[in-house]
Design a protein around this motif. Sequence first.
Motif, PDB file in Angstrom:
ATOM      1  N   PRO A 127      28.152 -28.946 -12.775  1.00 44.48           N
ATOM      2  CA  PRO A 127      26.743 -28.529 -12.755  1.00 44.48           C
ATOM      3  C   PRO A 127      26.282 -28.091 -11.376  1.00 44.48           C
ATOM      4  O   PRO A 127      26.920 -28.385 -10.355  1.00 44.48           O
ATOM      5  N   HIS A 128      25.160 -27.389 -11.370  1.00 51.75           N
ATOM      6  CA  HIS A 128      24.622 -26.823 -10.134  1.00 51.75           C
ATOM      7  C   HIS A 128      23.454 -27.616  -9.551  1.00 51.75           C
ATOM      8  O   HIS A 128      23.129 -27.457  -8.369  1.00 51.75           O
ATOM      9  N   SER A 129      22.814 -28.430 -10.337  1.00 45.60           N
ATOM     10  CA  SER A 129      21.571 -29.071  -9.922  1.00 45.60           C
ATOM     11  C   SER A 129      21.792 -30.181  -8.893  1.00 45.60           C
ATOM     12  O   SER A 129      22.871 -30.797  -8.840  1.00 45.60           O
ATOM     13  N   GLU A 130      20.764 -30.453  -8.111  1.00 43.89           N
ATOM     14  CA  GLU A 130      20.780 -31.522  -7.121  1.00 43.89           C
ATOM     15  C   GLU A 130      21.132 -32.853  -7.791  1.00 43.89           C
ATOM     16  O   GLU A 130      20.578 -33.219  -8.826  1.00 43.89           O
ATOM     17  N   GLY A 131      22.074 -33.583  -7.209  1.00 42.34           N
ATOM     18  CA  GLY A 131      22.405 -34.906  -7.703  1.00 42.34           C
ATOM     19  C   GLY A 131      23.377 -34.938  -8.866  1.00 42.34           C
ATOM     20  O   GLY A 131      23.686 -36.016  -9.383  1.00 42.34           O
ATOM     21  N   THR A 132      23.870 -33.792  -9.293  1.00 41.87           N
ATOM     22  CA  THR A 132      24.814 -33.746 -10.408  1.00 41.87           C
ATOM     23  C   THR A 132      26.236 -33.509  -9.898  1.00 41.87           C
ATOM     24  O   THR A 132      26.441 -33.105  -8.751  1.00 41.87           O
ATOM     25  N   SER A 133      27.213 -33.757 -10.752  1.00 46.24           N
ATOM     26  CA  SER A 133      28.611 -33.584 -10.362  1.00 46.24           C
ATOM     27  C   SER A 133      29.481 -33.591 -11.608  1.00 46.24           C
ATOM     28  O   SER A 133      28.990 -33.743 -12.732  1.00 46.24           O
ATOM     29  N   LEU A 134      30.772 -33.432 -11.405  1.00 39.19           N
ATOM     30  CA  LEU A 134      31.745 -33.548 -12.493  1.00 39.19           C
ATOM     31  C   LEU A 134      32.481 -34.865 -12.296  1.00 39.19           C
ATOM     32  O   LEU A 134      33.212 -35.036 -11.320  1.00 39.19           O
TER      33      LEU A 134
END
Length: 355
Positions: A127-134
């Motif tokens: 994901p691209h949003s702040e605070g997100t990840s894989l």
Amino acid sequence: MEIKITKTTSPKAKPADESKLGFGNIFTDHMFMMDYSADAGWHDARIVPFAPIPIHPASTVLHYGTEIFEGLKAYRTADDEIRMFRPIENIRRLNNSAERLCLPQLDEKDALEILDTLVELEKDWIPHSEGTSLYIRPFMYGNDPHLGVHAVKNATYVVICSPVGAYYAEGINPVKIAIESEDVRAVKGGTGYAKCGGNYAASLRAGEKAEKKGFTQVLWLDGVHRKYIEEVGSMNVMFKINGEIVTPELTGSVLPGITRKSCVELLKDRGYKVSERLISIDELHEAAKNGTLEEAWGTGTAAVVSPIGWLSYKGEEFTVNNGVIGDVTQQLYDELTAIQWGKVEDTHGWIHKVC
């Protein structure tokens, strides 16, 4: 190593609203699998469409708990670089867990190549949003197809991925923790330092009991004396007491957390006195009563840093730092996430670039 890749013919739609990712609810299109036998070693490395895994009803993992796992993340920076945070540490810890449960070892170079290959294939899921990840979940299990307690002769290694948001619904807000005085998570000489499913299964009863009383997690005491603090929920724990940072030492019943290790290094860089030692519930209770317990927080890959605002022990509840996140806790969260998302220079060599 040679990895055979079979791409899905039915790709799933990516999440449209990244604010609703949650944690561990959504999975990517593909997964990695590899098999082991005592005669052939590791073989048949492959990436295949994400799907249920067939398993023999007599498989050793189902009857004797021969299973280990890891958790790490891939991040997307503002300029679309894909990176992982200290993956070699996860690989080494996985091998330590494997040794304890008599599962086969992975070659470090091959294990890193597996992660790189799968993450690059699934990079559009990051994901691209702040605070997100894989979130990346490697796991290994024994699958000898017969009953009998013995060292594993056949095993399977799998890696799955999940786009995630915050681990706790509270986010970076302080949580309420109940100190557990009856159940124990692990004992020295057992599997406490290994990342295996049995440790987490043993924590569920106390966790459920605490949740019904309005707490987010439990704080574990040691299994021998029921006196020394070990972990909080599925995380390591740290306290700031009269200016000193204290975290339970790794005595064999505490998981050697990679986020814990990173926090210790960052704190020492900033000039804090950091003590890895035994800390008793009596010492913590007294510090809470006399006002020298200044901050408390958990550390782990999933939540990164989770501030503790309230602690409860045998019916007595006390507040930490007026129930708000402390300066050191906030600083650690900001520094770690800034390194992970490429907002500041990585001066420690922790970042591994994927693509």
